[in-house]
Scaffold this motif. Structure first.
Motif, mmCIF file in Angstrom:
data_model
loop_
_atom_site.group_PDB
_atom_site.id
_atom_site.type_symbol
_atom_site.label_atom_id
_atom_site.label_comp_id
_atom_site.label_asym_id
_atom_site.label_seq_id
_atom_site.Cartn_x
_atom_site.Cartn_y
_atom_site.Cartn_z
ATOM 1 N N THR A 187 40.092 36.348 41.851
ATOM 2 C CA THR A 187 41.181 36.025 42.778
ATOM 3 C C THR A 187 42.450 35.703 42.003
ATOM 4 O O THR A 187 43.549 36.146 42.369
ATOM 5 C CB THR A 187 40.796 34.839 43.672
ATOM 6 O OG1 THR A 187 39.650 35.191 44.462
ATOM 7 C CG2 THR A 187 41.936 34.455 44.600
ATOM 8 N N ILE A 188 42.320 34.943 40.932
ATOM 9 C CA ILE A 188 43.479 34.590 40.098
ATOM 10 C C ILE A 188 44.063 35.838 39.440
ATOM 11 O O ILE A 188 45.286 36.015 39.379
ATOM 12 C CB ILE A 188 43.069 33.558 39.032
ATOM 13 C CG1 ILE A 188 42.643 32.248 39.700
ATOM 14 C CG2 ILE A 188 44.218 33.300 38.051
ATOM 15 C CD1 ILE A 188 41.936 31.278 38.761
ATOM 16 N N LEU A 189 43.181 36.715 38.959
ATOM 17 C CA LEU A 189 43.618 37.933 38.282
ATOM 18 C C LEU A 189 44.200 38.953 39.252
ATOM 19 O O LEU A 189 45.003 39.803 38.862
ATOM 20 C CB LEU A 189 42.439 38.570 37.536
ATOM 21 C CG LEU A 189 41.912 37.800 36.320
ATOM 22 C CD1 LEU A 189 40.557 38.353 35.896
ATOM 23 C CD2 LEU A 189 42.906 37.861 35.161
ATOM 24 N N GLY A 190 43.792 38.869 40.503
ATOM 25 C CA GLY A 190 44.248 39.847 41.489
ATOM 26 C C GLY A 190 43.486 41.149 41.431
ATOM 27 O O GLY A 190 43.862 42.133 42.057
ATOM 28 N N GLU A 232 39.594 30.515 48.995
ATOM 29 C CA GLU A 232 38.682 31.370 49.761
ATOM 30 C C GLU A 232 38.754 32.739 49.105
ATOM 31 O O GLU A 232 39.721 33.482 49.295
ATOM 32 C CB GLU A 232 39.082 31.433 51.238
ATOM 33 C CG GLU A 232 38.241 32.372 52.063
ATOM 34 C CD GLU A 232 36.738 32.200 51.821
ATOM 35 O OE1 GLU A 232 36.112 33.156 51.301
ATOM 36 O OE2 GLU A 232 36.202 31.114 52.135
ATOM 37 N N ASN A 233 37.715 33.060 48.335
ATOM 38 C CA ASN A 233 37.753 34.264 47.509
ATOM 39 C C ASN A 233 37.511 35.556 48.279
ATOM 40 O O ASN A 233 37.644 36.640 47.718
ATOM 41 C CB ASN A 233 36.738 34.138 46.366
ATOM 42 C CG ASN A 233 37.143 33.071 45.367
ATOM 43 O OD1 ASN A 233 38.291 33.010 44.947
ATOM 44 N ND2 ASN A 233 36.200 32.216 44.989
ATOM 45 N N HIS A 234 37.154 35.448 49.553
ATOM 46 C CA HIS A 234 36.974 36.645 50.368
ATOM 47 C C HIS A 234 38.287 37.119 50.970
ATOM 48 O O HIS A 234 38.332 38.168 51.604
ATOM 49 C CB HIS A 234 35.961 36.379 51.501
ATOM 50 C CG HIS A 234 34.557 36.224 51.002
ATOM 51 N ND1 HIS A 234 33.695 35.261 51.453
ATOM 52 C CD2 HIS A 234 33.867 36.916 50.041
ATOM 53 C CE1 HIS A 234 32.534 35.359 50.833
ATOM 54 N NE2 HIS A 234 32.623 36.351 49.966
ATOM 55 N N ARG A 235 39.334 36.330 50.803
ATOM 56 C CA ARG A 235 40.644 36.703 51.339
ATOM 57 C C ARG A 235 41.644 36.869 50.204
ATOM 58 O O ARG A 235 41.589 36.151 49.211
ATOM 59 C CB ARG A 235 41.161 35.622 52.306
ATOM 60 C CG ARG A 235 40.430 35.603 53.628
ATOM 61 C CD ARG A 235 41.080 34.631 54.601
ATOM 62 N NE ARG A 235 40.769 33.246 54.287
ATOM 63 C CZ ARG A 235 41.647 32.393 53.798
ATOM 64 N NH1 ARG A 235 42.869 32.777 53.530
ATOM 65 N NH2 ARG A 235 41.293 31.150 53.554
ATOM 66 N N SER A 236 42.538 37.814 50.383
ATOM 67 C CA SER A 236 43.617 38.003 49.411
ATOM 68 C C SER A 236 44.798 37.149 49.861
ATOM 69 O O SER A 236 45.535 37.516 50.767
ATOM 70 C CB SER A 236 44.022 39.481 49.354
ATOM 71 O OG SER A 236 45.096 39.661 48.466
ATOM 72 N N ASP A 237 44.937 35.995 49.233
ATOM 73 C CA ASP A 237 45.964 35.033 49.647
ATOM 74 C C ASP A 237 46.677 34.533 48.399
ATOM 75 O O ASP A 237 46.137 33.729 47.641
ATOM 76 C CB ASP A 237 45.302 33.874 50.403
ATOM 77 C CG ASP A 237 46.304 32.855 50.902
ATOM 78 O OD1 ASP A 237 47.516 33.080 50.698
ATOM 79 O OD2 ASP A 237 45.886 31.846 51.495
ATOM 80 N N SER A 238 47.887 35.022 48.203
ATOM 81 C CA SER A 238 48.621 34.641 46.998
ATOM 82 C C SER A 238 49.016 33.172 47.008
ATOM 83 O O SER A 238 49.219 32.575 45.946
ATOM 84 C CB SER A 238 49.875 35.511 46.847
ATOM 85 O OG SER A 238 50.741 35.346 47.956
ATOM 86 N N ALA A 239 49.106 32.573 48.205
ATOM 87 C CA ALA A 239 49.539 31.173 48.301
ATOM 88 C C ALA A 239 48.567 30.248 47.578
ATOM 89 O O ALA A 239 48.978 29.276 46.947
ATOM 90 C CB ALA A 239 49.681 30.764 49.764
#
Length: 291
Positions: A123-126, A266-273
């Motif tokens: 998630t951090i890496l995108g 929440e790692n199942h969602r792409s949320d940059s916030a």
């Protein structure tokens, strides 16, 4: 005389703007803004704003326009054109290329198996660079480092095996710890202790003692708690603050040792916030460590 006239016109503009904002209250009607010309020599004026409205006025050189920054929008008014241009306000302080005292940071993901270290790293890496899948056995077998850039900071994200496993042989643990230290020792680093938000195990009650034993007594000063499975709280109608207020005393002690620094993922969602929230804390920790 010209300078005095400019000051007088600036004062008139300030007065007119104050009157408009007072009439507008907490919401600004664009149609109520008249076209105004302002001849001034490039200084900033800050009018008195009513409660609930944030903004300031930037004044350009003659015959420059006035840029009124309010409520997330940038309103340009000037030259008596009668036309009002509106565009989203881009705060220079929130630019994607922020300047920080720290330009490179090593982010060390720690935690027990199954808490979501690898998924959080992705998630951090995108992007999915760490192996992450449901399993009854530990998936991450060795330390792995990947790189990205976030908030103007070059990040080395280091995924690690569960070095807190009591069943792990000390020789194997020492090998993992040594490799981890080799990866992060060249740059400022922050430990990210990953924990499942809706599951606090007996093995995690003394996790800070274990972390300090491995990385030193001051490890807590450079640690941020990352809670995974944020949707579990949402489904229960809870926010992070609600959870922290009612969590177990032993968990509160862990948080206190880390300066109550924590984020919810929440790692199942792409949320940059959620990544931005983490980065704000990472930057603060590293910059405080350097002062």
């Amino acid at each position: 005389m010209a300078k005095l006239a400019a000051m007088e016109q600036g004062a008139v503009f300030r007065c007119q703007l104050d009157q408009l904002l007072t009439q507008a209250g907490s919401s600004l009607a664009l149609s109520s803004l008249p076209a105004l010309s302002l001849y001034h020599s490039g200084r900033e004026m800050t009018p008195h704003l009513p409660e609930g409205i944030l903004g300031h006025v930037l004044v350009g050189p003659p015959p420059g326009d006035a840029a009124i920054l309010l409520g997330g929008f940038n309103f340009h008014v000037g030259n008596n054109s009668g036309k009002h241009k509106e565009k989203p306000y881009s705060d220079p302080k929130k630019s994607s290329k922020k300047r920080h005292a720290v330009t490179t940071v090593n982010l060390v993901l720690l935690g027990m198996s199954g808490t979501g270290k690898s998924a959080s790293g992705n998630t951090i890496l995108g992007q999915k660079l760490f192996v992450s899948r449901p399993s009854s056995k530990p998936v991450t077998k060795k330390c792995q480092m990947e790189e990205t850039e976030r908030e103007g900071v070059h990040l080395h994200v280091i995924d690690t095996p569960d070095i807190f496993d009591d069943d792990m042989k000390s020789s194997v643990r020492d090998k993992h710890v040594k490799r981890c230290e080799q990866l992060y020792e060249s740059e400022p680093f922050v430990f990210v202790l990953v924990m499942h938000v809706s599951r606090f195990t007996d093995g995690e009650r003394d996790i800070m003692e274990k972390l300090e034993k491995v990385f030193g007594r001051e490890a807590g000063e450079q640690t941020i708690i990352l809670f995974t499975r944020g949707d579990d709280l949402q489904q229960a109608g809870l926010g992070l603050e609600d959870f922290l207020h009612t969590c177990q005393p032993d968990l509160k002690k862990i948080l206190e040792k880390c300066g109550n620094r924590c984020v919810l993922f929440e790692n199942h969602r792409s949320d940059s916030a959620q990544v931005e929230t983490l980065m704000d804390k990472v930057i603060r920790v590293t910059e405080e460590k350097q002062t």
